[in-house]
Motif scaffolding. Sequence first.
Motif, PDB file in Angstrom:
ATOM      1  N   GLU A   1     -15.748 -58.049  23.230  1.00  0.00           N
ATOM      2  CA  GLU A   1     -16.396 -59.261  23.598  1.00  0.00           C
ATOM      3  C   GLU A   1     -17.511 -59.216  24.469  1.00  0.00           C
ATOM      4  O   GLU A   1     -17.321 -58.567  25.642  1.00  0.00           O
TER       5      GLU A   1
ATOM      6  N   LEU B   1      -7.598 -66.793  15.781  1.00  0.00           N
ATOM      7  CA  LEU B   1      -7.721 -65.636  15.199  1.00  0.00           C
ATOM      8  C   LEU B   1      -6.301 -65.077  14.292  1.00  0.00           C
ATOM      9  O   LEU B   1      -6.586 -64.306  13.374  1.00  0.00           O
TER      10      LEU B   1
ATOM     11  N   SER C   1      -7.414 -63.788  10.378  1.00  0.00           N
ATOM     12  CA  SER C   1      -6.925 -62.363  10.126  1.00  0.00           C
ATOM     13  C   SER C   1      -6.336 -62.640   8.773  1.00  0.00           C
ATOM     14  O   SER C   1      -6.346 -61.901   7.708  1.00  0.00           O
TER      15      SER C   1
ATOM     16  N   GLU D   1     -16.478 -56.361  16.374  1.00  0.00           N
ATOM     17  CA  GLU D   1     -15.228 -55.357  15.827  1.00  0.00           C
ATOM     18  C   GLU D   1     -13.999 -56.183  15.370  1.00  0.00           C
ATOM     19  O   GLU D   1     -13.050 -55.845  15.431  1.00  0.00           O
ATOM     20  N   PHE D   2     -14.218 -57.348  14.691  1.00  0.00           N
ATOM     21  CA  PHE D   2     -13.113 -58.204  14.300  1.00  0.00           C
ATOM     22  C   PHE D   2     -12.882 -57.462  12.654  1.00  0.00           C
ATOM     23  O   PHE D   2     -13.603 -58.047  11.810  1.00  0.00           O
TER      24      PHE D   2
ATOM     25  N   ILE E   1     -10.022 -59.273  21.572  1.00  0.00           N
ATOM     26  CA  ILE E   1     -10.163 -58.218  20.428  1.00  0.00           C
ATOM     27  C   ILE E   1     -10.434 -56.984  21.049  1.00  0.00           C
ATOM     28  O   ILE E   1     -10.080 -55.875  20.553  1.00  0.00           O
TER      29      ILE E   1
ATOM     30  N   SER F   1     -18.062 -60.773  19.113  1.00  0.00           N
ATOM     31  CA  SER F   1     -17.401 -59.340  19.002  1.00  0.00           C
ATOM     32  C   SER F   1     -17.872 -59.047  17.603  1.00  0.00           C
ATOM     33  O   SER F   1     -17.998 -59.650  16.671  1.00  0.00           O
TER      34      SER F   1
ATOM     35  N   LEU G   1     -17.766 -61.595  14.730  1.00  0.00           N
ATOM     36  CA  LEU G   1     -16.695 -62.690  14.954  1.00  0.00           C
ATOM     37  C   LEU G   1     -17.633 -63.814  16.190  1.00  0.00           C
ATOM     38  O   LEU G   1     -17.738 -62.710  17.223  1.00  0.00           O
TER      39      LEU G   1
ATOM     40  N   LEU H   1      -3.648 -56.605  15.313  1.00  0.00           N
ATOM     41  CA  LEU H   1      -4.226 -56.984  16.462  1.00  0.00           C
ATOM     42  C   LEU H   1      -3.293 -56.969  17.486  1.00  0.00           C
ATOM     43  O   LEU H   1      -1.947 -57.399  17.602  1.00  0.00           O
TER      44      LEU H   1
END
Length: 455
Positions: free
Chosen positions: A287, A344, A348, A298-299, A284, A296, A304, A359
């Motif tokens: 992490e 992921l 999303s 910033e997902f 991402i 993370s 996340l 991504l």
Amino acid sequence: MDTERLEEFILERMREFKVPGISIGIVKDGRLVYARGFGFRDMEAGLLTTPGTIYGIGSITKAFTALSILKLAEENRLNLNDPVEKYIPLRLRPFGEPVLVHHLLTHTSGIPALGYAEAFINGVLGLKSNLLPLATPDDVIAFMRNAEEWAVARPGERFFYLNEGYVLLGKIVSEVGGVTYEDYVIKNILKPLGMGRSYFREKDIERDSDVAASYIVGKGGELIRSRFPFGVTSDGGLLSNVIDMSQFVDMLINRGSLGDARIISEDYLELAERKYIDVPWKVIGDEGYGYGLIVSNEFFGRKLIYHSGDILVHTAFMGYIPTEKLGVIVMSMTENYPPTRIGLYALSLILNHDPTKELRVFREEEITRRLEGIYETYGGTVRVTIKRQGDYLLIIDTTRYTEEVTILVPEEIRYDYARYYALINGTRIPAEFYIGSNKVYLIYERFKLERKGPT
């Protein structure tokens, strides 16, 4: 969620990367809202995968180990800042500083990976001759007698993923908990959560009828029947299934409890979900490592928490977003395509984002797929093949008797342009792809080559 798009993505990757079977489950608002298997759990017998098919979850086991340590700390039976040598007979003092329980949990002991798990698995499966028959945590402790001399950093300074550290944590659980590590996890996590088909021991697996077979993909892409490497412990030895793991993920989302079962307090769970140190591999982009979990913030603007697992013949992914009460579990046979990417991708789509556009990992995957093919110069005088291998591209120039392979390393990848470089005689040679709607051109060394078709 667009389940059709997710299923198409999974089946495409299974076909391309020769994955016999995959199971996936999605947890939302306290329920397993989607669960299904793809492909076969046993190719020879023609047995289908199901949401209940059992796979080895590999290093996701570390989350269970970390929670066990946290539970003992919550009960004041140990302290996270205690030296490891307080609990086990092993001196670990890199550069004279003691390794603490906290350092093992966060992979910050300063000791690089010692390779016990890799040597054990390769040896047990007969893949390499360097068999390392460490049958118990005590064997691992003996193996690590001189490990402090192998350190390259003081405790807390650097991240080095250390399977051996989580074996030591399992030994601490056993010493402090008064039972074997496996029995502690069964009693304090698996049974309270109703995870009745999650196992550590081969004898339990043998009684279950829905278990994924073990395969290795050979050099030529063929599936080779193998077996599961039983003997790995608190660093990666748990086997489970999507249905059971949905209970575990739901407990984490629900801040440490599920129904009447309280596994860990919210405060201690949140200790596990903090970023203590950056990790070198970033899917991402931001992490860091917590306690047996990767974090993370910033997902798509959300936090996340996830972890993956790889036991060579099986791989797995577990990820959850507490604020959305959302989680995904993916389990897969073989290690050819990372289940992290499937997880992921699913997350999303559920959040109404397009992973191939938003991504980097999927954007680059889609673009590099377009770059593969047969390329020719003017008049077809020179012909080469461009093929993906992991994150790299290969230029393959074949004659009747020879084959020359050049590795291309990525520098910039966009939808209309991609730049790589090769190292030839110590010199960086650029390789530039110009990507149009219908044509792809490659400028490499003195040549211009046009993509003429697939490999």
